[in-house]
Design a protein around this motif. Structure first.
Motif, PDB file in Angstrom:
ATOM      1  N   ASP A  67      -4.953   4.057  -8.581  1.00 46.27           N
ATOM      2  CA  ASP A  67      -6.157   4.553  -9.253  1.00 46.27           C
ATOM      3  C   ASP A  67      -6.483   5.974  -8.772  1.00 46.27           C
ATOM      4  O   ASP A  67      -6.850   6.841  -9.583  1.00 46.27           O
ATOM      5  CB  ASP A  67      -7.336   3.618  -8.980  1.00 46.27           C
ATOM      6  CG  ASP A  67      -8.611   4.071  -9.672  1.00 46.27           C
ATOM      7  OD1 ASP A  67      -8.612   4.141 -10.917  1.00 46.27           O
ATOM      8  OD2 ASP A  67      -9.603   4.376  -8.977  1.00 46.27           O
ATOM      9  N   THR A 104      -5.899   0.370  -5.418  1.00 49.98           N
ATOM     10  CA  THR A 104      -6.671   1.519  -4.933  1.00 49.98           C
ATOM     11  C   THR A 104      -5.845   2.795  -4.974  1.00 49.98           C
ATOM     12  O   THR A 104      -6.302   3.844  -5.453  1.00 49.98           O
ATOM     13  CB  THR A 104      -7.156   1.258  -3.499  1.00 49.98           C
ATOM     14  OG1 THR A 104      -7.997   0.104  -3.475  1.00 49.98           O
ATOM     15  CG2 THR A 104      -7.921   2.461  -2.953  1.00 49.98           C
ATOM     16  N   VAL A 144      -6.957   4.036   2.046  1.00 48.71           N
ATOM     17  CA  VAL A 144      -6.083   3.089   1.346  1.00 48.71           C
ATOM     18  C   VAL A 144      -5.539   2.130   2.404  1.00 48.71           C
ATOM     19  O   VAL A 144      -4.536   2.422   3.069  1.00 48.71           O
ATOM     20  CB  VAL A 144      -4.927   3.797   0.615  1.00 48.71           C
ATOM     21  CG1 VAL A 144      -4.047   2.767  -0.104  1.00 48.71           C
ATOM     22  CG2 VAL A 144      -5.457   4.827  -0.373  1.00 48.71           C
ATOM     23  N   SER A 179      -4.238  -5.348  -3.765  1.00 50.09           N
ATOM     24  CA  SER A 179      -5.496  -4.593  -3.783  1.00 50.09           C
ATOM     25  C   SER A 179      -5.289  -3.200  -3.187  1.00 50.09           C
ATOM     26  O   SER A 179      -5.912  -2.227  -3.631  1.00 50.09           O
ATOM     27  CB  SER A 179      -6.582  -5.351  -3.018  1.00 50.09           C
ATOM     28  OG  SER A 179      -6.223  -5.524  -1.663  1.00 50.09           O
ATOM     29  N   SER A 180      -4.392  -3.083  -2.188  1.00 54.06           N
ATOM     30  CA  SER A 180      -4.094  -1.769  -1.606  1.00 54.06           C
ATOM     31  C   SER A 180      -3.526  -0.835  -2.658  1.00 54.06           C
ATOM     32  O   SER A 180      -3.942   0.332  -2.781  1.00 54.06           O
ATOM     33  CB  SER A 180      -3.085  -1.912  -0.457  1.00 54.06           C
ATOM     34  OG  SER A 180      -3.604  -2.708   0.578  1.00 54.06           O
TER      35      SER A 180
END
Length: 423
Positions: A395, A392, A201, A388-389
């Motif tokens: 999720d 991830t 991550v 975006s980090s």
């Protein structure tokens, strides 16, 4: 969904870990309906709420020599806070007493049939940075002028203690449902602790805030930096782990022309020593931790070159912020700096070698502008954005909770195979 961060590395002057947590809370608040709980040691027991964000401080003593950091010493209070707030995911940023309170909380919730995860983010290579390296430095290198035999035994003792720390912390990591790291190299380092399947991550950077467009001649003038002067900058904790004294050692080896200035921004136990050295040298400026992010970004963009000597970085967030600000980087060939700095936009030299660092600064000086543009371009193309980090990260947490919900047994979820070396 309710997420929790449990860490001692969150103070008014904390760096990368605080930035990561603050950005996580921002993301949850702006993009989700989820809640966030932050549990940290404090001067007194205290709880504050802002909408879906909650912060609980637990009265804890200061860590001697590491003020303002405090040490959790009442795991019962941590467990009570978790039981009261009922987070679904607890992410550990500290590896000492706090994990065991989190594990007990998780096990009690699971016994009641409620899916709950405990994860750990490998923010700090504790076994190396705080056990092996200090022992080798003081008992190994420190004895070289006394006895080669004592120095050898000092190095061996450092290795033995580091191996023991890896084993102890590895045991704790294996009790977590997920281990997380910022880079493949750090995931491989977690494997040295005996833990496989670490998920990557990456950390992020605010690409609008950190930009070359924030460069300010007024900011340079306030430091006494003339138009043709070269301004070197470091931002981070002022302690031995970061090897900040070596930055001044390298500065002393730079030529008289052009005229160099060095700015060290941050707080830490070496501040008084560094201020004394700065007072004797001149053109070395020790500035306090900058709480105003906009002012910090302006100061960073107003420098010409970023310097760092710390060999234990697990990601190097300040380095990425400097690159986003259009600065080339001179650092050491160790830790995450090997992944952050390429020859197109910087140089890495041997650990602990001030002469080599000064030589690298001189070498890239004629190409500072072009290398700074290459650094900014790299950060933009690599997509170092916080959103975006966290996409991830969350999720992974949703899948982990779902996997546990679907399993019939209990206990920790099954780890993926491999060592995390993937895109």
């Amino acid at each position: 969904m309710r997420y929790c961060d449990l860490t001692l590395a969150y103070t008014e002057t904390s760096g990368g870990i605080r930035t990561y947590i603050d950005q996580k809370r921002r993301y949850l608040d702006e993009h989700t309906d989820d809640e966030h709980l932050l549990i940290v040691p404090g001067e007194r027991d205290h709880c504050e709420r802002q909408g879906r964000l909650c912060k609980i401080e637990i009265e804890s003593p200061l860590i001697p020599g590491c003020e303002p950091y405090r040490f959790f010493w009442r795991p019962d209070k941590i467990r009570r806070a978790l039981a009261d707030q009922q987070p679904d995911v607890v992410e550990l940023g500290s590896y000492f007493l706090s994990p065991w309170a989190a594990f007990r909380y998780r096990d009690e919730r699971r016994a009641e049939g409620v899916p709950t995860l405990v994860s750990v983010y490998f923010h700090t290579d504790v076994a190396h940075a705080y056990v092996g390296a200090p022992v080798r430095r003081f008992l190994g290198e420190g004895m070289e002028t006394v006895s080669d035999t004592l120095a050898l035994w000092g190095h061996k003792l450092g290795e033995i203690l580091e191996d023991g720390a890896e084993s102890a912390f590895g045991q704790m990591f294996r009790k977590c449902d997920l281990t997380l790291a910022a880079t493949p190299a750090q995931a491989a380092r977690v494997a040295d602790y005996g833990v496989q399947g670490t998920e990557i991550v990456p950390l992020g950077v605010d690409l609008n805030l950190f930009s070359p467009e924030r460069r300010s001649e007024a900011a340079r003038e306030r430091l006494g930096v003339a138009g043709d002067d070269i301004l070197l900058i470091y931002c981070g904790r002022l302690d031995s782990e970061k090897a900040v004294n070596l930055l001044i050692d390298a500065f002393e080896r730079l030529p008289a022309t052009p005229r160099f200035h060095l700015v060290l921004v941050g707080e830490g136990p070496l501040r008084a020593e560094l201020e004394a050295r700065a007072g004797r040298l001149g053109r070395v400026h020790i500035l306090p931790f900058e709480k105003d992010k906009s002012a910090y970004a302006t100061l960073l963009a107003s420098a010409d070159l970023y310097v760092t000597a710390g060999p234990h970085e697990t990601f190097g967030l300040a380095v990425v912020e400097a690159e986003a600000s259009g600065l080339p980087v001179v650092g050491v060939d160790a830790g995450a700096l090997r992944e952050r700095v390429r020859p197109e936009w910087g140089r890495l030299g041997p650990v602990g070698d001030a002469r080599a660092m000064a030589a690298n600064i001189r070498e890239i000086l004629p190409r500072c502008h072009d290398m700074g543009r290459a650094a900014r371009r790299h950060v933009m193309e690599a997509g170092y954005g916080w959103d975006s980090s966290f996409e991830t990260l969350f999720d992974l947490y949703r899948r982990g909770l779902s996997q546990h919900t679907d399993s019939e047994g209990g206990g920790t979820i099954e780890r993926s195979e491999g060592n995390g070396d993937r895109d």
